[in-house]
Write an enzyme that holds these catalytic residues in place. Structure first.
Site, mmCIF file in Angstrom:
data_model
loop_
_atom_site.group_PDB
_atom_site.id
_atom_site.type_symbol
_atom_site.label_atom_id
_atom_site.label_comp_id
_atom_site.label_asym_id
_atom_site.label_seq_id
_atom_site.Cartn_x
_atom_site.Cartn_y
_atom_site.Cartn_z
ATOM 1 N N ARG A 175 5.138 -13.025 9.695
ATOM 2 C CA ARG A 175 5.748 -11.542 9.459
ATOM 3 C C ARG A 175 7.109 -11.592 10.199
ATOM 4 N NH1 ARG A 175 3.666 -6.573 9.648
ATOM 5 N NH2 ARG A 175 1.895 -7.144 8.809
ATOM 6 N N GLU A 185 1.053 -1.118 -0.051
ATOM 7 C CA GLU A 185 0.048 -0.059 -0.164
ATOM 8 C C GLU A 185 0.943 1.176 -0.109
ATOM 9 O OE1 GLU A 185 -2.696 0.123 3.366
ATOM 10 O OE2 GLU A 185 -3.545 2.297 2.571
ATOM 11 N N LYS A 192 4.066 0.541 9.710
ATOM 12 C CA LYS A 192 4.405 1.954 8.875
ATOM 13 C C LYS A 192 3.820 3.163 9.941
ATOM 14 C CE LYS A 192 3.017 0.078 4.835
ATOM 15 N NZ LYS A 192 2.321 0.050 3.633
HETATM 16 P P1 ATP Z 1 2.153 -2.175 8.114
HETATM 17 O O1 ATP Z 1 1.517 -3.084 8.920
HETATM 18 O O2 ATP Z 1 3.598 -1.758 8.396
HETATM 19 O O3 ATP Z 1 1.389 -0.944 7.696
HETATM 20 P P2 ATP Z 1 1.406 -3.553 5.695
HETATM 21 O O4 ATP Z 1 1.512 -5.009 6.056
HETATM 22 O O5 ATP Z 1 -0.015 -2.674 5.944
HETATM 23 O O6 ATP Z 1 2.479 -2.886 6.473
HETATM 24 P P3 ATP Z 1 1.655 -3.347 3.132
HETATM 25 O O7 ATP Z 1 1.989 -2.218 2.356
HETATM 26 O O8 ATP Z 1 0.181 -3.777 2.651
HETATM 27 O O9 ATP Z 1 2.095 -2.979 4.480
HETATM 28 O O10 ATP Z 1 2.578 -4.761 2.891
HETATM 29 C C1 ATP Z 1 2.740 -5.261 1.357
HETATM 30 C C2 ATP Z 1 3.029 -6.487 1.710
HETATM 31 O O11 ATP Z 1 4.324 -6.645 2.575
HETATM 32 C C3 ATP Z 1 2.089 -7.273 2.229
HETATM 33 O O12 ATP Z 1 1.843 -8.453 1.601
HETATM 34 C C4 ATP Z 1 2.403 -7.625 3.537
HETATM 35 O O13 ATP Z 1 1.831 -9.100 4.143
HETATM 36 C C5 ATP Z 1 3.975 -7.607 3.519
HETATM 37 N N1 ATP Z 1 4.457 -7.443 4.990
HETATM 38 C C6 ATP Z 1 4.310 -6.210 5.682
HETATM 39 N N2 ATP Z 1 4.871 -6.052 6.595
HETATM 40 C C7 ATP Z 1 5.702 -7.304 6.602
HETATM 41 C C8 ATP Z 1 6.531 -7.949 7.581
HETATM 42 N N3 ATP Z 1 6.897 -7.187 8.876
HETATM 43 N N4 ATP Z 1 7.136 -9.180 7.312
HETATM 44 C C9 ATP Z 1 6.931 -9.681 6.244
HETATM 45 N N5 ATP Z 1 6.149 -9.274 5.130
HETATM 46 C C10 ATP Z 1 5.335 -8.144 5.585
HETATM 47 MG MG MG Z 2 -1.667 -3.714 4.504
#
Ligand code: ATP
Ligand code: MG
Length: 566
Positions: free
Chosen positions: A268, A40, A278
């Site tokens: 994760r 995102e 984020k």
């Molecule tokens: P945040 O919780 O930090 O806002 P998010 O999961 O909402 O992160 P996205 O931009 O939606 O962030 O993530 C893109 C991809 O990266 C998704 O498939 C998500 O599952 C993966 N991802 C995000 N954080 C992690 C992590 N700590 N370890 C592994 N994969 C991750």
């Molecule tokens: Mg997300």
């Protein structure tokens, strides 16, 4: 900017690769593998994303498939072009290539809308006019079933009419939503008629003001996957409970969609001494607790890059931590070790004196200069040598001298001998102090028969071997000594305020002496400063003649393995 492609290093298998191999055997996807990385664009990528990137792109590479880069941009309030650009840059930098498979969920807004109308005509979606609070209240809890909205039984015609008028902008934000019609008593709360569209009058970074209704993530994601013919949709464990909704949506639309991708969840990355959400990273930036998204202490990819991390070291890290189904914590030391390991191989050695103390070699001839040869890499003779000119006055590290040596201290102290690396053995004969008792300079004599690399060097052994720079030849550099941003291993665990866990000693800027060859480093050129660690020429601030180096990591882990707080 040129990016190095991800090399085909040997990879360990994992449960996801096993699923793909089983699919190959059964012919489920006719040998096709397509994955996607769906960020995102509401922040910069962090090391957790790197785990997902390496997994998705690594699988595509190894099974001769494709990995798409898809921006999941359904939440226009928080999304910006700056984030899109930084994400593209970081994925490229990591060494991955999406070919012609770059997409935006917003590209599918028209289709998503049509599919929503289709669901309505099949009596699988309805317009609800409860308030947000009421919807929450009607949803029930883990132990209590939900209740049907009084609007749940609207006719298909009324629903279609209302949904079209929602799209046409006839209603204020928040007055109506479109919900999937599933089951308000489902044990899985995600199936209790989830909202799939809401009214939001917000400018979208790509579609502008075309839309005033936006689809929700769960609804958008599975359809985007299918439209892109993704085979394996890999996501983190928190989406496990959403999988029934993913499958439900695709099942309802199976007549209209090309395929039904398989959602597979993995754990994760949680890294000690770091925060990964984020929202928290944005907070650090906006409250100026760090110097922007690419502050070298940030575990964003932009920050790690500026800190001196190489794409190889991050890919090595992703490989080393593996993929599992259970959440766990990885120690920050594992990441740092990957950088050490990579740069030990690829970084040329140089000398820097970070905290200079003047040493005068009294019996060294005035104005004389002797070239000492220093290898560029101790294990790679083919990298050659460089010369370090020795003169009568040199600088050593202040902590390489101790007036009253403690037990086990083998470096310089009064009447003791030490080797000046690549040069001679010197003996301390005097100490000069200022009025406050601060040591100003050291006087020594050298033994001309002990030059490194000559037979004489073998005649007398000394335990200490310290680095130095000629006062006449050394250049100046700004050196930024970075340490971990947080002093606590779990900065945000258990509701702790992570801002209180910040390490007050995470950044020191000093003026150091460096050998003259470091005067004009290339942008992002990396070195090992002997005995100090790995350093990179800062990509923003280093100028020819005014070099600035960031310390990525020390040579050894000084934080210990126990995870204790320093
Ligand atoms: P945040 O919780 O930090 O806002 P998010 O999961 O909402 O992160 P996205 O931009 O939606 O962030 O993530 C893109 C991809 O990266 C998704 O498939 C998500 O599952 C993966 N991802 C995000 N954080 C992690 C992590 N700590 N370890 C592994 N994969 C991750
Ligand atoms: Mg997300």
């Amino acid at each position: 900017m040129k990016h190095e492609p991800a090399a085909d290093s040997p990879v360990a298998s994992n449960f996801i690769r096993s699923i793909i191999e089983e699919d190959h055997r059964s012919g489920k996807w006719n040998g096709r593998v397509e994955t996607r990385f769906p960020p995102e664009p509401n922040g910069y990528l962090h090391i957790g994303h790197a785990k997902s990137i390496c997994l998705n792109f690594g699988i595509a590479r190894d099974y001769h498939g494709k990995c798409h880069l898809r921006f999941d941009d359904t939440n226009p309030e928080k999304e910006e072009q700056e984030y899109v650009d930084s994400i593209i840059e970081s994925v490229k930098w990591l060494g991955f290539d999406w070919g012609n498979c770059m997409h935006y969920a917003s590209d599918y807004f028209d289709k998503l809308y049509q599919f929503a109308e289709y669901l309505i005509t099949r009596d699988k979606a309805y317009v609800d006019s409860l308030t947000a609070d009421e919807i929450r209240d009607f949803r029930g809890t883990l132990t209590e079933s939900g209740r049907n909205s009084p609007y749940r039984d609207r006719s298909i015609e009324e629903n279609l009419d209302l949904f079209r008028r929602m799209k046409a902008g006839e209603f204020p934000d928040g007055t109506h939503v479109l919900r999937a019609k599933i089951d308000m008593s489902a044990p899985n709360i995600n199936l209790r008629d989830p909202v799939i569209y809401r009214i939001r009058r917000v400018w979208h970074h790509r579609t502008g003001d075309k839309w005033c209704i936006y689809p929700m993530y769960d609804y958008t994601h599975c359809i985007s996957d299918s439209l892109e013919k993704i085979t394996h949709s890999l996501c983190t464990l928190e989406f496990e409970d959403h999988r029934p909704l993913y499958d439900w949506t695709l099942d309802q639309l199976s007549d209209a969609l090309p395929c039904h991708p398989q959602q597979i969840e993995f754990a994760r990355l949680n890294l000690t001494y770091a925060v990964m959400s984020k929202r928290k990273l944005i907070d650090l930036v906006e409250n100026h607790l760090v110097d922007g998204w690419d502050d070298p202490r940030m575990t964003t990819l932009a920050g790690l890059r500026r800190r001196g991390y190489t794409p190889q070291s991050i890919r090595l890290f992703a490989e080393r931590i593996g993929i599992s189904k259970a959440d766990s914590w990885i120690d920050m030391g594992v990441l740092e070790d990957c950088l050490r390991e990579d740069l030990n191989e690829r970084a040329p050695r140089r000398v820097a004196v970070l905290d200079p103390l003047k040493v005068v070699i009294d019996n060294f001839p005035e104005n004389a200069e002797e070239d000492c040869l220093a290898p560029n890499h101790p294990q790679k003779p083919e990298w050659g040598t460089r010369t370090l000119p020795l003169t009568k006055t040199v600088y050593i590290e202040r902590n390489d001298f101790m007036e009253t040596p403690s037990k086990g201290y083998f470096r310089l102290s009064p009447e003791k001998e030490v080797r000046l690396r690549y040069a001679y053995i010197i003996k301390c004969t005097g100490v000069i102090k200022d009025a406050n008792g601060e040591i100003m300079e050291i006087h020594c004599t050298y033994d001309p028969d002990t030059r490194s690399g000559t037979a004489g060097a073998e005649t007398r052994k000394v335990k200490g071997n310290i680095h130095w720079l000629s006062a006449e030849h050394a250049g100046k550099a700004e050196v930024r000594l970075y340490d971990r941003l947080f002093a606590h291993p779990y900065p945000d665990a258990g509701g702790r305020d992570y801002k209180e866990a910040l390490n007050p000693d995470s950044k020191h800027i000093i003026s150091a002496l460096v050998e003259s060859s470091l005067d004009q480093p290339q942008p992002e050129e990396r070195f090992q400063f002997e005995r100090h660690g790995y350093f990179i020429a800062d990509s923003r601030d280093s100028m020819p003649g005014k070099p600035v180096f960031n310390r990525g990591v020390t040579l050894r882990d000084s934080w210990g393995k126990s995870g204790e707080v320093r």
